[in-house]
Design an enzyme around this catalytic site. Structure first.
Site, mmCIF file in Angstrom:
data_model
loop_
_atom_site.group_PDB
_atom_site.id
_atom_site.type_symbol
_atom_site.label_atom_id
_atom_site.label_comp_id
_atom_site.label_asym_id
_atom_site.label_seq_id
_atom_site.Cartn_x
_atom_site.Cartn_y
_atom_site.Cartn_z
ATOM 1 N N GLU A 197 -20.333 6.782 2.612
ATOM 2 C CA GLU A 197 -21.299 7.869 2.798
ATOM 3 C C GLU A 197 -22.717 7.328 3.006
ATOM 4 O OE1 GLU A 197 -19.893 9.706 -0.892
ATOM 5 O OE2 GLU A 197 -19.463 11.520 0.255
ATOM 6 N N ALA A 236 -19.478 4.994 -5.544
ATOM 7 C CA ALA A 236 -20.288 5.311 -6.715
ATOM 8 C C ALA A 236 -19.700 4.565 -7.905
ATOM 9 C CB ALA A 236 -20.287 6.809 -6.955
ATOM 10 N N GLU A 293 -11.985 9.018 -3.032
ATOM 11 C CA GLU A 293 -12.309 9.855 -4.195
ATOM 12 C C GLU A 293 -11.106 10.622 -4.724
ATOM 13 O OE1 GLU A 293 -14.222 9.528 -1.504
ATOM 14 O OE2 GLU A 293 -16.339 9.447 -2.074
#
Ligand code: HXC
Length: 258
Positions: free
Chosen positions: A112, A65, A132
C-alpha cells in the site's frame, strides 16, 4: 531531523527515504509511519529537492504493518490513532514526484505504501501481496482501492482473497509497476529516473502529477477539464517559454522552476 526507523538522505536534487528496520523486514509501526510523514514534510519544504524516492532493503521494501504492535489493539485504538493513514496520506499528498524502489517483499501496508508513490520501479526479486486476510483483517490504506484501480477487479480480488504473492513479472504485466530491473541495478535505475524528473520544470512536474492523479479520482470528462486547465496554466510558466525556445534553438533548457 534525526530518525530512528528510517534513513533520510539527499543526493543532488533527489531525497531518499529508506525504511530501516531490517530485522523486522521493515515492518511499518506507528513510529515508522510518523517518521515517513515527517520526512516528507522536510523534503517537500526543501527547495533543493525535486523528486523523492521511497525504498527499503534488498530483502524487503516492507513486509506490512507491524503485526506485533497491532495484535493487542482494539477498534478504538485503531480508530483514534489512524496511524497508517497519517503516514500514508502524507506520501499520497506529496506534491513533489515520488518513486517507490521495491526490492523483495512489499506486502500488506508495504504494498500500500508503494502504491501511494507516483510509480513503482521493481527489482526482479520483488513480491507484492495483500496477505491481511490470513491475519483475519483486510487492507486498510489502499490495498482494496488503489490496487483495484491499478490492476483491475479480478486480480485485486485474487490477491486480497487468497493472500497470495505476485512476483515482479506478474506485477509488471498487470500494470502495478512501471519497470523491472535486475536487483543489483535497482537503485541506479531509480536514481537515474529520479534525477531526470528532478531536472524538469518543478511546477510542470507537479501539474503533470496532479493531472494523472485526477484520472484516479474522477470522471473522464472532469479529468479532461482539469488536464486542459493545467495545460493552459503551463503557458504562464517561464519554464514553458524557455523549454520551447530551447527546442527551437537546439539547446538544453535552463529551468527556473517558475
Ligand atoms: C511484524 C514482522 C512482519 C510484520 C516480518 N516480521 N513481517 N514483524 N510485522 N508485518 C518479522 C518476523 O516476525 C521475524 O521476526 C522477522 O521479521 C523476519 O521474518 P521471517 O518471517 O522470519 O522471514 P521469512 O521466513 O523470510 O518470511 C518473510 C515473510 C514473512 C513471508 C515476509 O515475514 C511474513 O509473512 N510476514 C508477514 C506479512 C504480512 O502478513 N503482512 C501484512 C501485515 S498486516 P523474528 O523476531 O521472529 O525474527 C498489514 C495491514 C495494513 O499490513 C493495513 C494498514 C497499514
Amino acid at each position: 531531523s534525526t530518525f530512528e526507523h528510517i534513513i533520510v538522505e539527499s543526493k543532488g536534487a533527489v531525497g531518499i527515504i529508506k525504511l530501516n528496520r531490517p530485522k523486522l523486514l521493515n515492518a511499518l509501526s506507528f513510529g515508522v509511519f510518523r517518521e515517513i510523514a515527517a520526512a516528507v514534510d522536510d523534503l517537500e519544504a526543501d527547495d533543493a529537492i525535486g523528486c523523492i524516492v521511497v525504498t527499503g532493503s534488498e530483502k524487503a521494501f516492507a513486509a506490512g504493518a507491524d503485526i506485533k504492535e497491532m495484535q493487542p489493539k482494539g477498534f478504538i485504538d485503531m480508530f483514534s490513532e489512524d496511524f497508517a493513514a497519517i503516514g500514508g496520506d502524507r506520501v499520497a499528498r506529496c506534491r513533489k514526484p515520488t518513486i517507490a524502489a521495491v526490492s523483495g517483499y512489499a506486502l500488506g501496508g508495504g504494498c500500500e505504501l508503494a502504491m501511494m508513490c507516483d510509480f513503482i520501479i521493481a527489482a526482479d526479486t520483488a513480491k507484492f501481496g495483500q496477505p491481511e486476510i490470513t491475519l483475519g483483517t483486510i487492507p486498510g490504506i489502499g490495498g482494496t482501492q488503489r490496487l483495484t484501480r491499478a490492476i483491475g477487479k479480478s486480480k485485486a480480488m485474487d490477491l486480497c482473497l487468497t493472500g497470495r504473492m505476485m512476483d515482479a513479472a506478474e506485477a509488471e504485466r498487470s500494470g502495478l509497476v512501471s519497470r523491472i530491473v535486475p536487483a543489483d541495478k535497482l537503485m541506479d535505475e531509480v536514481m537515474a529516473a529520479a534525477e531526470k524528473i528532478a531536472a524538469m520544470s518543478r511546477p510542470a512536474a507537479a501539474m503533470a502529477k496532479e493531472a494523472v492523479n485526477r484520472a484516479f479520482e474522477t470522471t473522464l470528462a472532469e479529468g479532461m477539464s482539469v488536464e486542459r486547465n493545467l495545460f493552459h496554466s503551463t503557458f504562464a510558466l517561464e519554464d514553458r517559454s524557455e523549454g520551447m525556445a530551447a527546442f527551437i534553438e537546439k539547446r538544453k533548457p535552463v529551468n527556473k522552476n517558475r
